[in-house]
Write a protein that holds these residues in place. Structure first.
Motif, PDB file in Angstrom:
ATOM      1  N   ASN A  46       0.748  -0.834   0.200  1.00 54.93           N
ATOM      2  CA  ASN A  46       0.231   0.326   0.096  1.00 54.93           C
ATOM      3  C   ASN A  46       0.602   1.307   0.028  1.00 54.93           C
ATOM      4  OD1 ASN A  46      -2.521  -1.148  -0.089  1.00 54.93           O
ATOM      5  ND2 ASN A  46      -2.137  -1.773   2.464  1.00 54.93           N
ATOM      6  N   LEU A  47       2.692   1.589   0.276  1.00 53.68           N
ATOM      7  CA  LEU A  47       2.409   2.606  -0.086  1.00 53.68           C
ATOM      8  C   LEU A  47       3.503   2.763  -0.794  1.00 53.68           C
ATOM      9  CD1 LEU A  47       4.147   4.247   2.148  1.00 53.68           C
ATOM     10  CD2 LEU A  47       6.260   2.790   2.220  1.00 53.68           C
ATOM     11  N   ALA A 229       8.815  16.394   8.124  1.00 51.14           N
ATOM     12  CA  ALA A 229       8.581  14.933   8.663  1.00 51.14           C
ATOM     13  C   ALA A 229       7.364  13.968   9.684  1.00 51.14           C
ATOM     14  CB  ALA A 229       9.473  15.619   9.761  1.00 51.14           C
ATOM     15  N   ASN A 230       6.072  14.481   9.823  1.00 50.07           N
ATOM     16  CA  ASN A 230       4.940  14.363  10.414  1.00 50.07           C
ATOM     17  C   ASN A 230       4.261  14.184   8.570  1.00 50.07           C
ATOM     18  OD1 ASN A 230       4.842  14.746  12.631  1.00 50.07           O
ATOM     19  ND2 ASN A 230       4.559  17.299  12.280  1.00 50.07           N
ATOM     20  N   ASP A 231       4.399  14.009   7.761  1.00 51.23           N
ATOM     21  CA  ASP A 231       4.103  13.310   6.051  1.00 51.23           C
ATOM     22  C   ASP A 231       3.552  11.587   6.610  1.00 51.23           C
ATOM     23  OD1 ASP A 231       3.920  11.750   3.528  1.00 51.23           O
ATOM     24  OD2 ASP A 231       4.300  13.802   3.060  1.00 51.23           O
ATOM     25  N   PRO A 232       2.061  11.567   6.925  1.00 53.84           N
ATOM     26  CA  PRO A 232       1.845   9.585   6.966  1.00 53.84           C
ATOM     27  C   PRO A 232       3.030   8.894   6.277  1.00 53.84           C
ATOM     28  CG  PRO A 232      -0.096  11.441   6.651  1.00 53.84           C
ATOM     29  CD  PRO A 232       1.428  12.080   6.085  1.00 53.84           C
ATOM     30  N   ARG A 233       3.636   9.629   4.884  1.00 53.75           N
ATOM     31  CA  ARG A 233       3.971   8.552   3.796  1.00 53.75           C
ATOM     32  C   ARG A 233       5.165   8.001   5.325  1.00 53.75           C
ATOM     33  NH1 ARG A 233       4.322  11.351  -1.222  1.00 53.75           N
ATOM     34  NH2 ARG A 233       5.219  12.593   0.637  1.00 53.75           N
ATOM     35  N   LYS A 235       6.090   8.769   8.065  1.00 49.62           N
ATOM     36  CA  LYS A 235       5.475   8.154   9.239  1.00 49.62           C
ATOM     37  C   LYS A 235       5.646   6.404   9.233  1.00 49.62           C
ATOM     38  CE  LYS A 235       4.206  11.200  12.707  1.00 49.62           C
ATOM     39  NZ  LYS A 235       5.446  11.571  13.263  1.00 49.62           N
ATOM     40  N   GLU A 236       4.909   6.212   8.188  1.00 52.17           N
ATOM     41  CA  GLU A 236       4.689   4.636   7.771  1.00 52.17           C
ATOM     42  C   GLU A 236       5.930   3.765   6.804  1.00 52.17           C
ATOM     43  OE1 GLU A 236       1.735   1.736   3.994  1.00 52.17           O
ATOM     44  OE2 GLU A 236       1.542   3.613   4.525  1.00 52.17           O
ATOM     45  N   LEU A 237       6.353   4.457   6.439  1.00 55.60           N
ATOM     46  CA  LEU A 237       7.763   4.108   5.957  1.00 55.60           C
ATOM     47  C   LEU A 237       8.538   3.609   7.287  1.00 55.60           C
ATOM     48  CD1 LEU A 237       9.860   3.126   4.452  1.00 55.60           C
ATOM     49  CD2 LEU A 237      10.578   4.708   3.318  1.00 55.60           C
ATOM     50  N   ALA A 238       9.000   4.363   7.971  1.00 57.70           N
ATOM     51  CA  ALA A 238      10.137   4.339   9.753  1.00 57.70           C
ATOM     52  C   ALA A 238       9.008   2.770  10.438  1.00 57.70           C
ATOM     53  CB  ALA A 238       9.330   5.768  10.248  1.00 57.70           C
ATOM     54  N   LYS A 239       8.328   3.306  10.431  1.00 60.54           N
ATOM     55  CA  LYS A 239       7.213   2.217  10.640  1.00 60.54           C
ATOM     56  C   LYS A 239       7.378   0.970  10.566  1.00 60.54           C
ATOM     57  CE  LYS A 239       2.827   0.651  12.510  1.00 60.54           C
ATOM     58  NZ  LYS A 239       1.151   0.608  13.020  1.00 60.54           N
ATOM     59  N   ASP A 240       7.162   0.932   8.927  1.00 62.10           N
ATOM     60  CA  ASP A 240       8.321  -0.760   8.570  1.00 62.10           C
ATOM     61  C   ASP A 240       9.633  -1.091   8.682  1.00 62.10           C
ATOM     62  OD1 ASP A 240       5.259  -0.895   7.186  1.00 62.10           O
ATOM     63  OD2 ASP A 240       6.031   0.126   5.157  1.00 62.10           O
ATOM     64  N   LEU A 241      10.247   0.145   8.610  1.00 58.27           N
ATOM     65  CA  LEU A 241      11.409  -0.758   8.640  1.00 58.27           C
ATOM     66  C   LEU A 241      11.875  -0.821  10.013  1.00 58.27           C
ATOM     67  CD1 LEU A 241      13.209   2.780   6.579  1.00 58.27           C
ATOM     68  CD2 LEU A 241      13.511   0.650   6.239  1.00 58.27           C
ATOM     69  N   ALA A 242      11.552  -0.431  11.286  1.00 57.92           N
ATOM     70  CA  ALA A 242      11.648  -0.397  12.750  1.00 57.92           C
ATOM     71  C   ALA A 242      10.874  -1.663  12.995  1.00 57.92           C
ATOM     72  CB  ALA A 242      11.051   0.901  13.570  1.00 57.92           C
ATOM     73  N   SER A 243      10.052  -2.462  11.922  1.00 55.35           N
ATOM     74  CA  SER A 243       9.821  -3.702  12.441  1.00 55.35           C
ATOM     75  C   SER A 243       9.866  -5.155  12.677  1.00 55.35           C
ATOM     76  CB  SER A 243       8.158  -3.996  11.047  1.00 55.35           C
ATOM     77  OG  SER A 243       8.881  -4.214   9.930  1.00 55.35           O
TER      78      SER A 243
END
Length: 263
Positions: A46-47, A229-233, A235-243
Motif C-alpha cells: 500500500n506504500l 517529518a509528519n508526512d503519513p508516508r 511515518k508509515e515507512l519509518a514504522k515498516d523499517l522498525a518492524s
C-alpha cells in the motif's frame, strides 16, 4: 566537475519528473539499503515507494534539500550532522534502522599478528568515517590516539592525533566507495559495511577486525526534511523499517554483516 554536475542535475530532474503526490521517493545506497527498501515494498504494497539507487555522482542530502527526493537512507547521524554544516541545511531523522560495522580488511595478511612494519592502511577520507577508522585501529591495539581521544562522537580524530604508532602504519585517505579497490594496492583497508558488501566481502567472516555493535553510535537512519517529518508516508515507512519483519529480513539476509537496531 562540469560533467559530474550535468549528470547529477539530469538524474535529479528525471527523479522529480517521474514523481507524483502519492509516490514516496527515497534515495538509497544499493546494498543493503535499497535491498531493505525493496523488501519493505513486498510487505507493505500500500506504500507507493520509489527506490532511487545512489551512485558516485549523487549527493543524497543535496537531492533531499532540493526536493528531488522525499527521504534518503544511506548514512549515520554523525555523517548527517557534518553534512548539515556543509550544506547549511537541517534534516530530520525519521527512523533508526541498522548498523553496518566498519571493518579492517586485507588480501595480503591473514591476521593482525602478522602486520608488517610500515604497512599502508587505506581509510575513508570523510571527516566522520576517518575518525571512526582511527578509533577502530586504536581498539585493536594498532595505534594509540592522544589523551582525550576516547569518544568517537564528540572527539573526532585525524591522523595528527596519533600518539603511538608501533608498526609505523602509513594512513592513506581514499574516498569510501573506492576502498575495496584499494585492497590490491595496500596491506589493509578500513571499509564501510555497505561498500564491503557491494564488493562481495562478508564483514562477519572476512574482516580481520570489526566495530562492536553494542553501543555503536553509527546506526544508519532514514532521513527527511522538517517539512515532511509528519508526512503519513514517511511515518508509515519509518514504522515498516522498525518492524520485526524487517529486523528478521536483515538478520537472515546479512548474517551479522548488517545488524538491525530493533531486534
Amino acid at each position: 566537475m562540469k560533467k559530474k554536475m550535468v549528470a547529477t542535475l539530469a538524474l535529479a530532474a528525471l527523479f522529480s519528473g517521474a514523481s507524483s503526490a502519492a509516490v514516496l521517493r527515497v534515495a538509497a545506497d544499493p546494498v543493503p539499503h535499497s535491498e531493505i527498501l525493496n523488501y519493505v515494498k513486498k510487505i507493505d504494497p500500500n506504500l507507493d515507494l520509489q527506490v532511487i539507487e545512489l551512485n558516485g555522482n549523487l549527493n543524497a542530502n543535496e537531492l533531499l534539500a532540493r526536493g528531488d527526493v522525499d527521504a534518503n537512507y544511506f548514512q549515520h547521524v554523525p555523517y548527517l550532522r557534518d553534512q548539515e554544516k556543509a550544506l547549511g541545511e537541517k534534516f530530520d531523522v525519521a527512523a533508526t534502522v541498522h548498523i553496518e560495522p566498519l571493518g579492517l580488511y586485507s588480501r595480503k595478511v591473514k591476521s593482525l599478528k602478522d602486520i608488517p612494519d610500515g604497512a599502508q592502511v587505506a581509510v575513508p577520507n570523510n571527516v566522520t568515517n576517518l575518525s571512526r577508522a582511527l578509533y577502530l585501529l586504536q581498539a585493536n591495539g594498532l595505534i594509540t590516539l592522544k589523551a582525550g581521544k576516547n569518544d568517537a562522537i564528540n572527539n573526532l580524530a585525524t591522523p595528527a592525533d596519533i600518539d603511538s604508532n608501533p608498526h609505523h602504519l602509513k594512513i592513506v585517505e581514499i574516498e569510501s566507495p573506492q576502498l575495496p579497490r584499494a585492497l590490491d594496492d595496500v596491506q589493509f583497508a578500513v571499509i564501510n559495511g555497505n561498500y564491503a558488501l557491494q564488493a562481495g566481502l562478508t564483514p562477519s567472516k572476512d574482516a580481520l577486525a570489526l566495530e562492536k555493535a553494542q553501543g555503536n553510535p553509527y546506526a544508519n537512519v532514514l532521513v527527511t526534511t522538517p517539512k515532511l517529518a509528519n508526512d503519513p508516508r514517511i511515518k508509515e515507512l519509518a514504522k515498516d523499517l522498525a518492524s520485526p519483519q524487517v529486523a528478521k529480513f536483515i538478520q537472515q539476509q546479512y548474517r551479522g554483516s548488517v545488524i538491525p537496531v530493533n531486534q
